[in-house]
Design an enzyme around this catalytic site. Structure first.
Site, mmCIF file in Angstrom:
data_model
loop_
_atom_site.group_PDB
_atom_site.id
_atom_site.type_symbol
_atom_site.label_atom_id
_atom_site.label_comp_id
_atom_site.label_asym_id
_atom_site.label_seq_id
_atom_site.Cartn_x
_atom_site.Cartn_y
_atom_site.Cartn_z
ATOM 1 C CG ASP A 1 3.152 56.549 -135.833
ATOM 2 O OD1 ASP A 1 4.010 55.975 -136.543
ATOM 3 O OD2 ASP A 1 3.355 57.653 -135.321
ATOM 4 C CG HIS B 1 2.893 50.062 -129.980
ATOM 5 N ND1 HIS B 1 1.826 50.014 -129.103
ATOM 6 C CD2 HIS B 1 2.805 51.261 -130.606
ATOM 7 C CE1 HIS B 1 1.145 51.148 -129.195
ATOM 8 N NE2 HIS B 1 1.712 51.912 -130.107
ATOM 9 C CD GLU C 1 6.055 53.090 -131.746
ATOM 10 O OE1 GLU C 1 5.981 53.733 -130.699
ATOM 11 O OE2 GLU C 1 5.343 53.328 -132.748
ATOM 12 C CG ASP D 1 6.341 39.642 -127.490
ATOM 13 O OD1 ASP D 1 6.031 40.654 -128.159
ATOM 14 O OD2 ASP D 1 6.192 38.481 -127.897
#
Ligand SMILES: *[C@@H]1O[C@H](CO)[C@@H](O)[C@H](O)[C@H]1NC(C)=O
Ligand SMILES: *[C@@H]1O[C@H](CO)[C@@H](O)[C@H](O)[C@H]1NC(C)=O
Length: 591
Positions: A196, A502, A555, A546
């Site tokens: 993020d 991610h 992540e 994965d």
């Protein structure tokens, strides 16, 4: 699984050139990804390498070099400023992405202009060299045999941090798919936390402190890996940010930029963010002594680091900021509470202890040592070392300074709960990863491995701790059974690794193509290779996916790589000092 992507690196022929080796690790319709390695047999200040394929290749990307197409099959790669200097004994290794017609996996050779084959024979036909993707066992050192290329993994980890940079990127930015972003933030710069784009103060500072500690203790490992300058460059980024985030006159520290909830609703590039980026500060009213102290620890250790490097002005700016920030933390106690409860710390004593210990080392002022001692919690054994809990780090540092048996007992207590046998409380996966939590199991194992190597240096559990630490890292780099075995949880290491982390930015095609939620849900490999990132890791059963949607297992984060990278530096140090212990991994990678 994307049907056209074939992960067959182990079956591919490795074409060995006179001076280097090239392997293609993955290929798909329209492209392939590979790695080239050249042992350096002559000191270089600037280099030109030639990569020659046996089939036509349309274009080539390699972020460590400027690429020029010489012919349909030949590319010239010229060094960037930051990697111009290569020394005899170094190995220049890099990944590249080729683009061609259809699904090809071309054999290739690599050579460097003006560099003859090793040992001065002047002939081509020097011994072939194995690539990183089939790691070369090193000569016996300390009785143990290296089964992984730890130095290469170390260099890749540094690149992961470079990919997390926010702000105006420098001219030597090695990650070509990243651009300037977050330029309107109240403090520009720093790292995006994970997949993020929030800049969270606590994990950013904790990661910086741990990374700097590895440089403090295992600088020879960074030197040996040819990564010292890259490391200085990488670690200065968050330090510069902390200097800007702290205002000693207003007594105000910016501890978070971005709104976790709003941020997590956006899937796209940091370069394309348009949402509000609220600026959260702590001060004498709104408390945050945990984050303030951890930031002070990073600044204090940064000052030692750059003083040793000879950068005295910068070191003294860091130290001045560290002292005033620590004093602010000490006099305004209270744990930071974010409304959304991301990264809420369980206490501030451990961070205060770390800050005072590094300030003691930076200044020699015994008041800091007394402060650290007063924050010590008797026989409290940490659950794990990570962004929240640094108790065991504090106990280790106190032991190093005082050789007090109580501190030693605490460190031993921690490892008795982590190492197998005895009072072991921690579960292990079938292939031997110490599995602390569903969230980022690899991260906790990497952090503990780093601390084990630090404790070993201080004479605590030396042989056992070293053996255990190297085995944990070996598991992460391939001694496991996922996907038939030899699977590296670090992206870009070896021949099999996660392709769908991610991570928003890596999931996006090259700019200016749009990047939206569709990329999150796309089952294909991420278009950008997030080299060096360590993913969360397997379930306790050893199962792993994965899968970009699975942020629990897949992540990546600045916190995840920090101890892992430190452990890599520590292992290179063991190789260098011929102290690598013999290891026995349950699921050794045999390729
Ligand atoms: C640490 O604190 C204890 C009391 O809690 C004291 O007995 C000891 O002398 C202190 N050690 C140092 C190095 O300050
Ligand atoms: C990730 O995968 C594991 C194993 O299948 C599963 O238990 C877990 O719920 C998944 N998590 C998410 C967020 O998809």
């Amino acid at each position: 699984m994307l049907p056209s992507l074939v992960s067959v690196a182990l079956l591919l022929p490795v074409f060995r050139a006179a001076q280097g080796a090239v392997t293609v690790q993955h290929h798909w319709a329209g492209g392939f990804q590979g790695e080239a390695c050249i042992p350096i047999s002559k000191d270089l200040n600037g280099w030109k390498a030639h990569l020659v394929f046996q089939e036509d290749v349309k274009s080539l990307d390699a972020f460590v070099a400027t690429v020029t197409k010489v012919s349909n099959r030949e590319f010239r790669l010229e060094n960037k400023d930051y990697n111009a200097v290569e020394h005899v004994g170094d190995k220049l290794c890099f990944t590249f992405i080729g683009h061609g017609d259809g699904d090809i996996s071309p054999a290739a050779t690599i050579s460097i202009e003006g560099m003859n084959s090793p040992s001065g024979s002047g002939q081509t036909g020097s011994p072939a060299h194995t690539t990183q993707s089939a790691p070369t066992p090193a000569p016996n050192t300390g009785g143990g045999t290296a089964t992984k290329n730890y130095a290469s993994a170390l260099g890749k980890s540094i690149l992961f941090y470079d990919a997390q940079r926010s702000g105006k990127l420098p001219a030597n930015n090695p990650i070509k798919w990243r651009g300037d972003s977050g330029l309107n933030d109240c403090v520009v710069g720093g790292w995006y936390d994970a997949g993020d784009h929030v800049k969270f103060g606590l994990p950013m500072a904790s990661s910086t402190t741990l990374l700097l500690w590895s440089l403090y203790s295992f600088k020879d490992g960074y030197v040996k890996a040819g990564q010292l300058n890259n490391m200085y460059d990488m670690i200065k980024w968050p330090l510069d940010y902390f200097l800007k985030a702290w205002d000693p006159h207003k007594k105000e520290l910016v501890v978070q930029i971005g709104d976790g909830l709003a941020d997590h609703h956006f899937w796209g590039r940091p370069e394309d963010m348009t949402m509000a980026r609220p600026c959260t500060k702590v001060n004498q009213q709104k408390k945050g002594s945990d984050i303030a102290a951890e930031t002070a620890a990073a600044l204090a250790l940064g000052s030692i680091t750059f003083k040793r490097k000879g950068d005295r002005n910068y070191a003294s700016r860091l130290l001045t900021a560290a002292e005033s920030l620590y004093s602010f933390a000490k006099n305004n106690r209270g744990v930071f509470r974010d409304d959304a409860f991301f990264y809420s710390s369980s206490g501030d004593r451990d961070e205060l202890c770390e800050a005072s210990m590094w300030l003691y080392r930076a200044t020699g002022n015994r008041q800091y040592l007394q402060d650290a001692n007063s924050t010590w919690v008797e026989t409290a054994w940490a659950w794990a070392l990570g962004w929240d809990d640094k108790k065991v780090a504090c106990q280790e540092l106190l032991y190093e300074e005082t050789h007090n048996a109580d501190y030693r007992r605490d460190v031993e207590g921690y490892f008795s709960s982590w190492l197998p046998g005895g009072t072991s409380q921690i579960p292990y996966t079938p292939c031997g990863l110490a599995w602390r939590s569903l969230w980022g199991a690899n991260r906790y194992a990497g952090n503990s491995a780093f601390l084990a190597l630090i404790a070993a240096e201080a004479g605590i559990g030396t042989l056992r701790y070293r053996k255990w630490a190297v085995e944990q890292i070996n598991f992460i780099l391939g001694d496991n059974k996922h996907d038939g075995g030899c699977f590296s949880y670090q992206i870009g290491y070896g021949s099999k690794y996660p392709l769908r982390p991610h991570h928003r930015a890596a999931s996006c095609p090259d700019r200016p193509k749009p990047c939206t939620e569709a990329q999150l849900n796309d089952p294909k490999p991420s278009p950008q290779l997030l080299v060096g990132a360590l993913v969360g890791g397997p379930l306790q059963s050893g199962e792993y996916k994965d899968d970009r949607l699975n942020y629990t297992l897949n992540e990546v984060a600045t916190d995840y790589n920090s101890g892992f990278q430190g452990a890599l530096a520590g292992i290179v140090h063991l190789e260098l000092t011929k102290n690598l212990p013999p290891t026995v991994n349950k699921c050794p990678c045999k390729s």
